[in-house]
Design a protein around this motif. Structure first.
Motif, PDB file in Angstrom:
ATOM      1  N   UNK A   1       0.760  -1.172  -0.005  1.00 13.68           N
ATOM      2  CA  UNK A   1      -0.043   0.141   0.087  1.00 13.68           C
ATOM      3  C   UNK A   1       0.624   1.238   0.022  1.00 13.68           C
ATOM      4  N   UNK A   2       1.952   1.131   0.561  1.00 16.25           N
ATOM      5  CA  UNK A   2       2.851   2.472   0.837  1.00 16.25           C
ATOM      6  C   UNK A   2       3.866   2.643  -0.418  1.00 16.25           C
ATOM      7  N   UNK A   3       4.064   1.553  -1.136  1.00 15.52           N
ATOM      8  CA  UNK A   3       5.019   1.282  -2.409  1.00 15.52           C
ATOM      9  C   UNK A   3       6.262   1.442  -1.766  1.00 15.52           C
ATOM     10  N   UNK A   4       6.632   0.846  -0.744  1.00 17.55           N
ATOM     11  CA  UNK A   4       8.198   0.829  -0.206  1.00 17.55           C
ATOM     12  C   UNK A   4       8.316  -0.947   0.106  1.00 17.55           C
ATOM     13  N   UNK A   5       9.619  -1.163   0.508  1.00 21.81           N
ATOM     14  CA  UNK A   5       9.963  -2.713   0.657  1.00 21.81           C
ATOM     15  C   UNK A   5       9.364  -2.925   2.106  1.00 21.81           C
ATOM     16  N   UNK A   6       9.234  -4.245   2.512  1.00 24.59           N
ATOM     17  CA  UNK A   6       8.955  -4.835   3.631  1.00 24.59           C
ATOM     18  C   UNK A   6       9.868  -4.563   4.647  1.00 24.59           C
ATOM     19  N   UNK A   7      11.038  -4.437   4.252  1.00 20.65           N
ATOM     20  CA  UNK A   7      12.458  -4.035   5.005  1.00 20.65           C
ATOM     21  C   UNK A   7      12.024  -2.829   5.659  1.00 20.65           C
ATOM     22  N   UNK A   8      11.796  -1.808   4.600  1.00 21.25           N
ATOM     23  CA  UNK A   8      11.424  -0.246   4.978  1.00 21.25           C
ATOM     24  C   UNK A   8      10.560  -0.281   6.293  1.00 21.25           C
ATOM     25  N   UNK A   9       9.158  -0.839   5.899  1.00 20.42           N
ATOM     26  CA  UNK A   9       8.080  -0.972   6.812  1.00 20.42           C
ATOM     27  C   UNK A   9       8.652  -1.496   8.063  1.00 20.42           C
ATOM     28  N   UNK A  10       9.569  -2.309   8.291  1.00 18.13           N
ATOM     29  CA  UNK A  10      10.003  -3.148   9.413  1.00 18.13           C
ATOM     30  C   UNK A  10      10.816  -1.979  10.258  1.00 18.13           C
ATOM     31  N   UNK A  11      11.498  -1.147   9.446  1.00 19.78           N
ATOM     32  CA  UNK A  11      12.419  -0.251  10.113  1.00 19.78           C
ATOM     33  C   UNK A  11      11.332   1.213  10.830  1.00 19.78           C
ATOM     34  N   UNK A  12      10.435   1.279   9.944  1.00 19.46           N
ATOM     35  CA  UNK A  12       9.398   2.323  10.341  1.00 19.46           C
ATOM     36  C   UNK A  12       8.641   1.882  11.518  1.00 19.46           C
ATOM     37  N   UNK A  13       8.333   0.472  11.652  1.00 26.62           N
ATOM     38  CA  UNK A  13       7.616   0.023  13.051  1.00 26.62           C
ATOM     39  C   UNK A  13       8.512   0.130  14.086  1.00 26.62           C
ATOM     40  N   UNK A  14       9.945  -0.192  13.957  1.00 21.04           N
ATOM     41  CA  UNK A  14      10.781  -0.300  14.843  1.00 21.04           C
ATOM     42  C   UNK A  14      11.248   1.215  15.490  1.00 21.04           C
ATOM     43  N   UNK A  15      11.199   2.158  14.446  1.00 23.76           N
ATOM     44  CA  UNK A  15      11.342   3.479  14.852  1.00 23.76           C
ATOM     45  C   UNK A  15      10.322   4.089  15.822  1.00 23.76           C
ATOM     46  N   UNK A  16       8.941   3.635  15.395  1.00 24.30           N
ATOM     47  CA  UNK A  16       7.634   4.205  15.960  1.00 24.30           C
ATOM     48  C   UNK A  16       7.792   3.641  17.424  1.00 24.30           C
ATOM     49  N   UNK A  17       8.059   2.368  17.510  1.00 24.69           N
ATOM     50  CA  UNK A  17       8.107   1.617  18.761  1.00 24.69           C
ATOM     51  C   UNK A  17       9.059   2.398  19.895  1.00 24.69           C
ATOM     52  N   UNK A  18      10.220   2.984  19.305  1.00 24.62           N
ATOM     53  CA  UNK A  18      11.090   3.767  19.769  1.00 24.62           C
ATOM     54  C   UNK A  18      10.842   4.985  20.229  1.00 24.62           C
ATOM     55  N   UNK A  19       9.999   5.601  19.506  1.00 27.07           N
ATOM     56  CA  UNK A  19       9.418   6.734  19.789  1.00 27.07           C
ATOM     57  C   UNK A  19      10.215   7.822  18.869  1.00 27.07           C
ATOM     58  N   UNK A  20      10.764   7.211  17.605  1.00 29.19           N
ATOM     59  CA  UNK A  20      11.565   8.167  16.744  1.00 29.19           C
ATOM     60  C   UNK A  20      10.668   8.472  15.599  1.00 29.19           C
ATOM     61  N   UNK A  21      11.019   9.478  14.761  1.00 32.21           N
ATOM     62  CA  UNK A  21      10.593   9.902  13.705  1.00 32.21           C
ATOM     63  C   UNK A  21      10.732   8.547  12.464  1.00 32.21           C
TER      64      UNK A  21
END
Length: 337
Positions: A194-214
Motif C-alpha cells: 500500500x505504501x509503495x516501499x519494501x517490507x524491510x522499510x516498513x519493518x524499520x518504520x515500525x521499529x522507529x515508531x516503537x522507539x518513539x523516533x520519527x
C-alpha cells in the motif's frame, strides 16, 4: 528483463507473412546489416527460427538478418511471431533481443537505444534499462542526468523485478507509519504494497515508531547514500538487552537448520557454498564471549563501532535482497579498498 520479454511474447501467434509487407525501419542497428552474416544464414540448410514482427506496424522487431537471408534465397514468405504491444515496448524488445542473442549491437547502437528508452520509459529504473540495452547501470544513470527531457522524469521507478519503488522514500515511510497506526496488526508485506516501499522499510518504520523516533530518519552527512543508520539492538518489547544477541544466535541456528533441509540448497554446489558460508557466521557467534573478554579497554569503543558498522552492512544486504537488487553477478565494491 528476460522475464518481461518472455511475458510480452507469450501467446503471440506464429504465422506466415509476405516479405514485401514487412518494414525494417526504426531498427536499433544503425550501422546496417552484416552481409557475411546474411550469406551464412542463407546457406543454412535447416529452416531458420521465426522472426518477430510488430503486427500493428508490420515492423520487424527481431530477425532482420534472417529476413535478408530469406530474400537472398528467393523466398516470398517468412514465418513470424506477431507482437501486439505498443511501439515503445516493441523497440525495447528489439534492443533486448538483438543484445541477448544473435549478432550483438555495437556499443554506440546500445547507447543511442538507451537514450531513446529513457524518454519513453523514464519510469523504469537504471538497472532495468541497463539490462534491456546491455550497458552498466552507472552508464544509464549518467545518461539520465544529462537528459533534457525533464517532463519524462518520474518520482517512481520500476525495477527489473517489475516492482514500483519511489525515488524518495520519505513519503512512503510517512504513509507506512499512518497505515501501521490505523492497523497495528497488518503484515509488513501488506503495508509495503500500500505504501509503495519494501517490507524491510516498513519493518524499520515500525521499529522507529516503537522507539518513539520519527519514521523518516534524518540524513547523515559524510556517509555513503547506501549506508544505513546503526541503532541499538532492542527486544520486541522495545527494551535494550545486553544478552539479546544470545537469543538471536539461537534463532539464527534454528533458521539455518531449516535451510539445510531445503533440497534446492542441499543438492546444488552453489546452495552448499551458501550454507557453509552462513554456518561459519552462526558458529562464530559462540566464540563471542571469549573474544570480547580479550578486548583491551582502550579498544572497546573501536570494536563496538566495528560491530555497529558490520550490523549496518548486514542490514543493507538484507534490504538489497528483499528489494531484488542483488544480481547473479553483482558489482560490489568495499569503500576504501
Amino acid at each position: 528483463m528476460a522475464d518481461w520479454a518472455r511475458r510480452s511474447l507469450e501467446g503471440c501467434p506464429i504465422v506466415t507473412l509476405e516479405i514485401s509487407a514487412l518494414s525494417t525501419t526504426e531498427s536499433p542497428r544503425r550501422s546496417g546489416e552484416d552481409e557475411s552474416h546474411i550469406e551464412n544464414l542463407a546457406e543454412w540448410g535447416e529452416e531458420l527460427p521465426p522472426i518477430v514482427v510488430h503486427e500493428p506496424s508490420m515492423r520487424v522487431i527481431d530477425g532482420v538478418h534472417r529476413l535478408r537471408a530469406a530474400v537472398l534465397r528467393g523466398d516470398r514468405h517468412i514465418r513470424a511471431r506477431c507482437y501486439q504491444g505498443s511501439e515503445e515496448d516493441a523497440f525495447v524488445l528489439s534492443v533486448w533481443m538483438n543484445t541477448a542473442h544473435g549478432l550483438p549491437l555495437s556499443r554506440q547502437d546500445r547507447t543511442e537505444a538507451a537514450i531513446r528508452i529513457l524518454k519513453t520509459h523514464a519510469h523504469w529504473s537504471d538497472r532495468r534499462i541497463a539490462a534491456a540495452v546491455g550497458l552498466a547501470a552507472g552508464t544509464i544513470r549518467s545518461l539520465r542526468r544529462r537528459s533534457t527531457d525533464q517532463n519524462a522524469q518520474s518520482d517512481i521507478r520500476i525495477g527489473r523485478d517489475g516492482r514500483r519503488r519511489p525515488l524518495n522514500s520519505a513519503a512512503g515511510r510517512r504513509l507506512a507509519s499512518k497505515l501501521l497506526i490505523e492497523n497495528p496488526t497488518a503484515s509488513l508485506r501488506a503495508v509495503a504494497r500500500q505504501a509503495g516501499v519494501s517490507p524491510a522499510t516498513v519493518q524499520d518504520v515500525r521499529k522507529r515508531m516503537r522507539a518513539g523516533d520519527d519514521p523518516v530518519p534524518e540524513p547523515r552527512r559524510g556517509h555513503s547514500r547506501r549506508a544505513r543508520a546503526a541503532v541499538p539492538l532492542r527486544r520486541d518489547d522495545g527494551s535494550s538487552g545486553r544478552r539479546s544477541w544470545q537469543t538471536l544466535a539461537h534463532d539464527l541456528k534454528h533458521a539455518l537448520d531449516q535451510m539445510k533441509k531445503d533440497p534446492a540448497l542441499r543438492f546444488t554446489e552453489t546452495g552448499r557454498n551458501l550454507l557453509r558460508w552462513l554456518d561459519r557466521h552462526v558458529l562464530g557467534m559462540a566464540e563471542w564471549p571469549q573474544l570480547l573478554a580479550s578486548v583491551p579497554s582502550h579498544c572497546t569503543v573501536l570494536v563496538a563501532n566495528f560491530a555497529r558498522l558490520y550490523g549496518a552492512a548486514w542490514t543493507s544486504l538484507a534490504t538489497l535482497l528483499e528489494e531484488g537488487e542483488i544480481t547473479q553477478h553483482p558489482n560490489l565494491e568495499i569503500a576504501g579498498s
